[in-house]
Motif scaffolding. Sequence first.
Motif, PDB file in Angstrom:
ATOM      1  N   LEU A  42       2.907  -1.182   6.821  1.00  6.34           N
ATOM      2  CA  LEU A  42       1.965  -1.576   7.871  1.00  6.34           C
ATOM      3  C   LEU A  42       1.272  -2.891   7.530  1.00  6.34           C
ATOM      4  N   LEU A  43       0.944  -3.079   6.267  1.00 10.49           N
ATOM      5  CA  LEU A  43       0.330  -4.347   5.871  1.00 10.49           C
ATOM      6  C   LEU A  43       1.288  -5.503   6.125  1.00 10.49           C
ATOM      7  N   LYS A  84      10.528  -2.727  -1.894  1.00  9.61           N
ATOM      8  CA  LYS A  84      10.250  -1.630  -0.968  1.00  9.61           C
ATOM      9  C   LYS A  84      10.392  -2.084   0.483  1.00  9.61           C
ATOM     10  N   ILE A  85       9.910  -3.279   0.797  1.00  3.99           N
ATOM     11  CA  ILE A  85      10.033  -3.798   2.163  1.00  3.99           C
ATOM     12  C   ILE A  85      11.504  -4.011   2.510  1.00  3.99           C
ATOM     13  N   VAL A 105       0.234  -9.499   6.296  1.00  7.51           N
ATOM     14  CA  VAL A 105      -0.329  -9.664   4.963  1.00  7.51           C
ATOM     15  C   VAL A 105       0.794 -10.092   4.017  1.00  7.51           C
ATOM     16  N   THR A 106       0.528 -11.041   3.158  1.00  2.00           N
ATOM     17  CA  THR A 106       1.557 -11.538   2.243  1.00  2.00           C
ATOM     18  C   THR A 106       1.897 -10.492   1.188  1.00  2.00           C
ATOM     19  N   GLY A 107       3.084 -10.641   0.619  1.00  2.00           N
ATOM     20  CA  GLY A 107       3.523  -9.729  -0.428  1.00  2.00           C
ATOM     21  C   GLY A 107       2.594  -9.728  -1.618  1.00  2.00           C
ATOM     22  N   ASP A 143      -0.614 -10.354  -1.604  1.00  4.86           N
ATOM     23  CA  ASP A 143      -1.836  -9.637  -1.233  1.00  4.86           C
ATOM     24  C   ASP A 143      -1.611  -8.129  -1.181  1.00  4.86           C
ATOM     25  N   ILE A 144      -0.452  -7.716  -0.674  1.00  7.73           N
ATOM     26  CA  ILE A 144      -0.124  -6.289  -0.650  1.00  7.73           C
ATOM     27  C   ILE A 144      -0.072  -5.755  -2.077  1.00  7.73           C
ATOM     28  N   ALA A 145       0.532  -6.528  -2.973  1.00 10.24           N
ATOM     29  CA  ALA A 145       0.608  -6.116  -4.374  1.00 10.24           C
ATOM     30  C   ALA A 145      -0.781  -5.931  -4.965  1.00 10.24           C
ATOM     31  N   GLU A 146      -1.661  -6.852  -4.673  1.00 11.19           N
ATOM     32  CA  GLU A 146      -3.028  -6.763  -5.194  1.00 11.19           C
ATOM     33  C   GLU A 146      -3.750  -5.545  -4.628  1.00 11.19           C
ATOM     34  N   ILE A 147      -3.570  -5.280  -3.348  1.00  9.68           N
ATOM     35  CA  ILE A 147      -4.232  -4.153  -2.695  1.00  9.68           C
ATOM     36  C   ILE A 147      -3.721  -2.824  -3.232  1.00  9.68           C
ATOM     37  N   THR A 148      -2.405  -2.719  -3.384  1.00  2.00           N
ATOM     38  CA  THR A 148      -1.798  -1.443  -3.763  1.00  2.00           C
ATOM     39  C   THR A 148      -1.703  -1.231  -5.264  1.00  2.00           C
ATOM     40  N   GLY A 149      -1.809  -2.302  -6.029  1.00  2.02           N
ATOM     41  CA  GLY A 149      -1.754  -2.173  -7.474  1.00  2.02           C
ATOM     42  C   GLY A 149      -0.349  -2.161  -8.048  1.00  2.02           C
TER      43      GLY A 149
END
Length: 45
Positions: A2-3, A27-28, A8-10, A12-18
Motif C-alpha cells: 500500500l505504501l 517483496k514488491i 512512497v519510495t522504497g 522510505d518504506i524500508a525505514e518505516i518497516t524496519g
Amino acid sequence: MLLYLEGVTGADIAEITGVTSDAVATKIHRFKAMLTRRFAEGGAA
C-alpha cells in the motif's frame, strides 16, 4: 504494498518497516509478479 501504491519510495518504506530497501524491492517485485500471473490465468484467486 500500500505504501508503494501511495508513491512512497522504497527507501522510505524500508525505514518505516524496519527492513532493508533490497528486501522491500524484492517483496514488491514478487507481489507484482504474482498479480501478473493471476491475471494472466483469468483472475482466479
